[in-house]
Design a protein around this motif. Structure first.
Motif, PDB file in Angstrom:
ATOM      1  N   UNK A   1       0.824  -1.211   0.000  1.00 49.42           N
ATOM      2  CA  UNK A   1       0.000   0.000   0.000  1.00 49.42           C
ATOM      3  C   UNK A   1       0.857   1.259   0.000  1.00 49.42           C
ATOM      4  N   UNK A   2       1.932   1.255   0.775  1.00 51.33           N
ATOM      5  CA  UNK A   2       2.823   2.418   0.818  1.00 51.33           C
ATOM      6  C   UNK A   2       3.444   2.641  -0.551  1.00 51.33           C
ATOM      7  N   UNK A   3       3.873   1.568  -1.199  1.00 55.19           N
ATOM      8  CA  UNK A   3       4.460   1.683  -2.532  1.00 55.19           C
ATOM      9  C   UNK A   3       3.479   2.247  -3.542  1.00 55.19           C
ATOM     10  N   UNK A   4       2.226   1.804  -3.465  1.00 54.39           N
ATOM     11  CA  UNK A   4       1.204   2.320  -4.380  1.00 54.39           C
ATOM     12  C   UNK A   4       0.966   3.805  -4.157  1.00 54.39           C
ATOM     13  N   UNK A   5       0.955   4.214  -2.899  1.00 54.95           N
ATOM     14  CA  UNK A   5       0.763   5.637  -2.589  1.00 54.95           C
ATOM     15  C   UNK A   5       1.926   6.457  -3.134  1.00 54.95           C
ATOM     16  N   UNK A   6       3.160   5.943  -2.971  1.00 58.13           N
ATOM     17  CA  UNK A   6       4.325   6.646  -3.521  1.00 58.13           C
ATOM     18  C   UNK A   6       4.210   6.793  -5.034  1.00 58.13           C
ATOM     19  N   UNK A   7       3.808   5.740  -5.721  1.00 59.57           N
ATOM     20  CA  UNK A   7       3.717   5.809  -7.175  1.00 59.57           C
ATOM     21  C   UNK A   7       2.623   6.775  -7.626  1.00 59.57           C
ATOM     22  N   UNK A   8       1.519   6.819  -6.897  1.00 59.71           N
ATOM     23  CA  UNK A   8       0.456   7.773  -7.220  1.00 59.71           C
ATOM     24  C   UNK A   8       0.951   9.198  -7.009  1.00 59.71           C
ATOM     25  N   UNK A   9       1.657   9.434  -5.907  1.00 61.78           N
ATOM     26  CA  UNK A   9       2.207  10.769  -5.638  1.00 61.78           C
ATOM     27  C   UNK A   9       3.239  11.163  -6.688  1.00 61.78           C
ATOM     28  N   UNK A  10       4.053  10.200  -7.080  1.00 62.10           N
ATOM     29  CA  UNK A  10       5.068  10.452  -8.104  1.00 62.10           C
ATOM     30  C   UNK A  10       4.399  10.840  -9.425  1.00 62.10           C
ATOM     31  N   UNK A  11       3.344  10.121  -9.805  1.00 61.55           N
ATOM     32  CA  UNK A  11       2.614  10.441 -11.030  1.00 61.55           C
ATOM     33  C   UNK A  11       1.942  11.805 -10.920  1.00 61.55           C
ATOM     34  N   UNK A  12       1.401  12.119  -9.749  1.00 61.39           N
ATOM     35  CA  UNK A  12       0.756  13.421  -9.537  1.00 61.39           C
ATOM     36  C   UNK A  12       1.778  14.552  -9.678  1.00 61.39           C
ATOM     37  N   UNK A  13       2.992  14.334  -9.184  1.00 59.55           N
ATOM     38  CA  UNK A  13       4.044  15.350  -9.343  1.00 59.55           C
ATOM     39  C   UNK A  13       4.355  15.580 -10.820  1.00 59.55           C
ATOM     40  N   UNK A  14       4.421  14.508 -11.589  1.00 62.79           N
ATOM     41  CA  UNK A  14       4.658  14.645 -13.018  1.00 62.79           C
ATOM     42  C   UNK A  14       3.552  15.430 -13.705  1.00 62.79           C
ATOM     43  N   UNK A  15       2.305  15.124 -13.329  1.00 62.97           N
ATOM     44  CA  UNK A  15       1.170  15.846 -13.921  1.00 62.97           C
ATOM     45  C   UNK A  15       1.198  17.323 -13.519  1.00 62.97           C
ATOM     46  N   UNK A  16       1.525  17.593 -12.250  1.00 63.39           N
ATOM     47  CA  UNK A  16       1.574  18.992 -11.796  1.00 63.39           C
ATOM     48  C   UNK A  16       2.681  19.769 -12.494  1.00 63.39           C
ATOM     49  N   UNK A  17       3.804  19.127 -12.766  1.00 63.67           N
ATOM     50  CA  UNK A  17       4.869  19.800 -13.508  1.00 63.67           C
ATOM     51  C   UNK A  17       4.403  20.146 -14.923  1.00 63.67           C
ATOM     52  N   UNK A  18       3.627  19.276 -15.546  1.00 61.53           N
ATOM     53  CA  UNK A  18       3.097  19.574 -16.878  1.00 61.53           C
ATOM     54  C   UNK A  18       2.102  20.732 -16.832  1.00 61.53           C
ATOM     55  N   UNK A  19       1.271  20.780 -15.814  1.00 61.32           N
ATOM     56  CA  UNK A  19       0.329  21.900 -15.651  1.00 61.32           C
ATOM     57  C   UNK A  19       1.105  23.195 -15.444  1.00 61.32           C
ATOM     58  N   UNK A  20       2.130  23.149 -14.583  1.00 65.75           N
ATOM     59  CA  UNK A  20       2.965  24.324 -14.344  1.00 65.75           C
ATOM     60  C   UNK A  20       3.634  24.789 -15.634  1.00 65.75           C
ATOM     61  N   UNK A  21       4.110  23.853 -16.435  1.00 64.46           N
ATOM     62  CA  UNK A  21       4.739  24.205 -17.711  1.00 64.46           C
ATOM     63  C   UNK A  21       3.751  24.939 -18.614  1.00 64.46           C
ATOM     64  N   UNK A  22       2.520  24.467 -18.657  1.00 62.16           N
ATOM     65  CA  UNK A  22       1.497  25.140 -19.464  1.00 62.16           C
ATOM     66  C   UNK A  22       1.230  26.556 -18.984  1.00 62.16           C
ATOM     67  N   UNK A  23       1.167  26.740 -17.681  1.00 66.72           N
ATOM     68  CA  UNK A  23       0.928  28.091 -17.139  1.00 66.72           C
ATOM     69  C   UNK A  23       2.114  29.012 -17.383  1.00 66.72           C
ATOM     70  N   UNK A  24       3.317  28.499 -17.271  1.00 68.21           N
ATOM     71  CA  UNK A  24       4.496  29.315 -17.549  1.00 68.21           C
ATOM     72  C   UNK A  24       4.550  29.715 -19.016  1.00 68.21           C
ATOM     73  N   UNK A  25       4.163  28.796 -19.921  1.00 67.33           N
ATOM     74  CA  UNK A  25       4.119  29.122 -21.351  1.00 67.33           C
ATOM     75  C   UNK A  25       3.087  30.203 -21.622  1.00 67.33           C
ATOM     76  N   UNK A  26       1.913  30.092 -21.000  1.00 68.41           N
ATOM     77  CA  UNK A  26       0.869  31.103 -21.187  1.00 68.41           C
ATOM     78  C   UNK A  26       1.341  32.462 -20.701  1.00 68.41           C
ATOM     79  N   UNK A  27       2.006  32.479 -19.563  1.00 65.05           N
ATOM     80  CA  UNK A  27       2.496  33.736 -19.001  1.00 65.05           C
ATOM     81  C   UNK A  27       3.562  34.341 -19.915  1.00 65.05           C
ATOM     82  N   UNK A  28       4.418  33.503 -20.495  1.00 68.34           N
ATOM     83  CA  UNK A  28       5.460  33.993 -21.394  1.00 68.34           C
ATOM     84  C   UNK A  28       4.842  34.571 -22.670  1.00 68.34           C
ATOM     85  N   UNK A  29       3.749  33.971 -23.166  1.00 64.53           N
ATOM     86  CA  UNK A  29       3.075  34.471 -24.370  1.00 64.53           C
ATOM     87  C   UNK A  29       2.438  35.830 -24.131  1.00 64.53           C
ATOM     88  N   UNK A  30       1.955  36.045 -22.914  1.00 67.84           N
ATOM     89  CA  UNK A  30       1.307  37.323 -22.576  1.00 67.84           C
ATOM     90  C   UNK A  30       2.325  38.405 -22.260  1.00 67.84           C
TER      91      UNK A  30
END
Length: 178
Positions: A135-164
């Motif tokens: 269970x601990x391992x599964x939670x770590x992998x979910x958190x790891x995947x969530x971090x990857x997704x959040x970095x992609x969201x952050x990248x999109x927001x930084x790109x939008x800010x740079x365009x503006x």
């Protein structure tokens, strides 16, 4: 600089998500092809199969097992991997021995306890498999995947800010005008 940060966040996010997805596929694809996957936790088959190896077990008819085959079978509450010394077809049992053991196993393996023939083994990958089975391992992998997704969201927001032109959000622009 903002474009570089956006690209870096995007690349890191994609790499993290690819690592989680790829490592998950390593444990699911063999099951699609009919293999069972087990982690070797004892040294009875060393040096052929080291402790911590991942083994892929294909279903097999007990009558087709020959001397020298490595099999996985149920013994008490665990799965054991040993080499077949003899197949006693009339008695419906297999005589096994671990490569690192001096003598044959005390109890023969009834045909009913056979899981299958070991087709492949990957050293040290069994330890990695533990990550996905606790269970601990599964939670770590979910958190790891969530971090990857959040970095992609952050990248999109930084790109939008740079365009503006780096002016920030609508609220930030309005507060600057006051």
């Amino acid at each position: 600089m903002k474009r570089f940060a956006a690209a870096l966040c995007n690349i890191l996010g994609i790499l993290i998500l690819a690592a989680v997805l790829g490592s998950s596929l390593l444990l699911t694809v063999p099951k699609i092809f009919g293999y069972e996957i087990y982690n070797v936790i004892s040294g009875s088959m060393e040096p052929e199969i080291p402790v911590g190896s991942l083994i892929l077990v294909a279903p097999a008819q007990p009558e087709s097992i020959i001397e020298g085959d490595i099999i996985a079978f149920e013994s008490a509450d665990s799965v054991v991997t040993h080499r077949v010394v003899e197949n006693k077809k009339l008695e419906g049992e297999l005589i096994t021995k671990g490569d690192a053991n001096e003598k044959e196993d005390i109890k023969p393996v009834p045909y009913a306890n056979l899981i299958g023939r070991v087709e492949r083994h990957v050293p040290y990958m069994g330890q990695y498999m533990v990550i996905y089975t606790t269970n601990v391992g599964k939670i770590y992998m979910i958190c790891f995947a969530a971090c990857g997704a959040m970095l992609n969201v952050l990248a999109g927001r930084l790109r939008d800010r740079a365009k503006k032109g780096g002016k920030g959000s609508k609220w930030e622009r309005e507060s600057e005008q006051l």
